[in-house]
Design a protein around this motif. Structure first.
Motif, PDB file in Angstrom:
ATOM      1  N   PHE A 180       0.832  -1.190   0.000  1.00 17.22           N
ATOM      2  CA  PHE A 180       0.000   0.000   0.000  1.00 17.22           C
ATOM      3  C   PHE A 180       0.869   1.244   0.000  1.00 17.22           C
ATOM      4  CE2 PHE A 180      -4.156  -1.782   0.580  1.00 17.22           C
ATOM      5  CZ  PHE A 180      -3.966  -2.956   1.291  1.00 17.22           C
ATOM      6  N   LEU A 185      -3.822   9.269   7.542  1.00 18.18           N
ATOM      7  CA  LEU A 185      -3.278   8.608   6.365  1.00 18.18           C
ATOM      8  C   LEU A 185      -4.362   8.343   5.331  1.00 18.18           C
ATOM      9  CD1 LEU A 185      -0.851   5.867   7.751  1.00 18.18           C
ATOM     10  CD2 LEU A 185      -0.247   7.714   6.202  1.00 18.18           C
ATOM     11  N   PHE A 241      -4.795   5.955   2.059  1.00 17.16           N
ATOM     12  CA  PHE A 241      -4.174   4.798   1.437  1.00 17.16           C
ATOM     13  C   PHE A 241      -4.653   4.611   0.008  1.00 17.16           C
ATOM     14  CE2 PHE A 241      -1.917   2.437   4.727  1.00 17.16           C
ATOM     15  CZ  PHE A 241      -2.382   3.029   5.890  1.00 17.16           C
ATOM     16  N   GLY A 242      -3.762   4.058  -0.821  1.00 18.78           N
ATOM     17  CA  GLY A 242      -4.173   3.557  -2.109  1.00 18.78           C
ATOM     18  C   GLY A 242      -4.876   2.218  -1.936  1.00 18.78           C
ATOM     19  N   GLN A 243      -5.328   1.647  -3.059  1.00 13.87           N
ATOM     20  CA  GLN A 243      -6.100   0.413  -2.999  1.00 13.87           C
ATOM     21  C   GLN A 243      -5.222  -0.828  -2.906  1.00 13.87           C
ATOM     22  OE1 GLN A 243      -8.818   1.735  -1.909  1.00 13.87           O
ATOM     23  NE2 GLN A 243     -10.083   0.358  -3.102  1.00 13.87           N
TER      24      GLN A 243
END
Lengths: 112, 115
Positions: B91, B103, B105-107
């Motif tokens: 991630f 934060l 987060f990306g996937q």
């Protein structure tokens, strides 16, 4: 050294039942504390964060609430669980907001 | 709002080879920090590497290094000499310097390492 404890590791609950997940941090004072939820195969979503005792900020309106009764204790609660509350819940902490967050081992919550 | 995008749902690499995982982010802020976290099957989140936006030098941690392109808002992770233990979900994450550590987060990218 600092450690973070999260429990239980796994929980199976019926719809409509209450929930209490606990997180404690050792070896530091006045940490920033965070609750995240991770749906299967997806990224983490921030639910709540706290910068001090009794201070809670909510990021997503939902069926859950959080409390910080002590400096290093962070609790995630619900009065009545929904099916959509299923997921993997992670607690995290850091000392300064821009520092990396350190995560607990997580709680896998299944709602039946 | 800030967003983080990982365009590669899955990647694979041969043991001992090099692989690069992509990440782009969108922000209007100048003070921020970027991270790569690793999540093995145990689901524990482990910090891999951190980059401060004000630093031009790319961060490096042993076999892990980043290519931070601030103007392009790109933050890729390079894993050299891949090992079987590197297999995990990776991630990319962003935090603003003024956001109390929230934060984004990306996937995630699932990395498979073939022996």
């Amino acid at each position: 050294s600092q450690t973070i404890h999260q429990w239980p590791a796994t929980l199976v609950q019926p719809v409509g039942s209450p929930l209490s997940l606990e997180c404690t941090v050792e070896g530091t004072s006045n940490p920033n504390l965070y609750w995240y939820r991770q749906a299967a195969g997806r990224g983490l979503q921030l639910l709540f964060y706290s910068v001090g005792i009794g201070q809670i900020s909510s990021e997503v309106p939902q069926n859950l609430s959080a409390s910080r009764p002590q400096d290093r204790q962070f609790i995630l609660s619900s009065k009545k669980l929904l099916l959509s509350d299923s997921g993997f819940y992670l607690c995290a902490w850091n000392e300064q907001p821009n520092q990396p967050q350190h995560f607990g081992d997580g709680t896998r919550l299944s709602i039946l | 709002a800030q967003t983080v995008t990982q365009s590669q749902p899955e990647m694979s690499v041969q043991e001992a080879e090099t692989v690069t995982l992509s990440c782009t982010y969108d922000t209007s802020e100048s003070d921020y920090y970027l991270f790569w976290y690793k999540q093995p099957p145990s689901r524990q989140m482990i910090l891999v590497i951190r980059q401060e936006a004000y630093k031009q030098q790319n961060a490096t941690e042993n076999r892990f290094s980043v290519n931070f392109q601030k103007a392009a808002k790109s933050f890729s992770l390079k894993i050299s000499d891949s090992q079987l233990g590197d297999a995990a979900m990776y991630f990319c994450a962003y935090v603003s310097g003024t956001s109390y550590g929230k934060l984004t987060f990306g996937q995630g990218t699932i990395l498979t390492v073939h022996p």
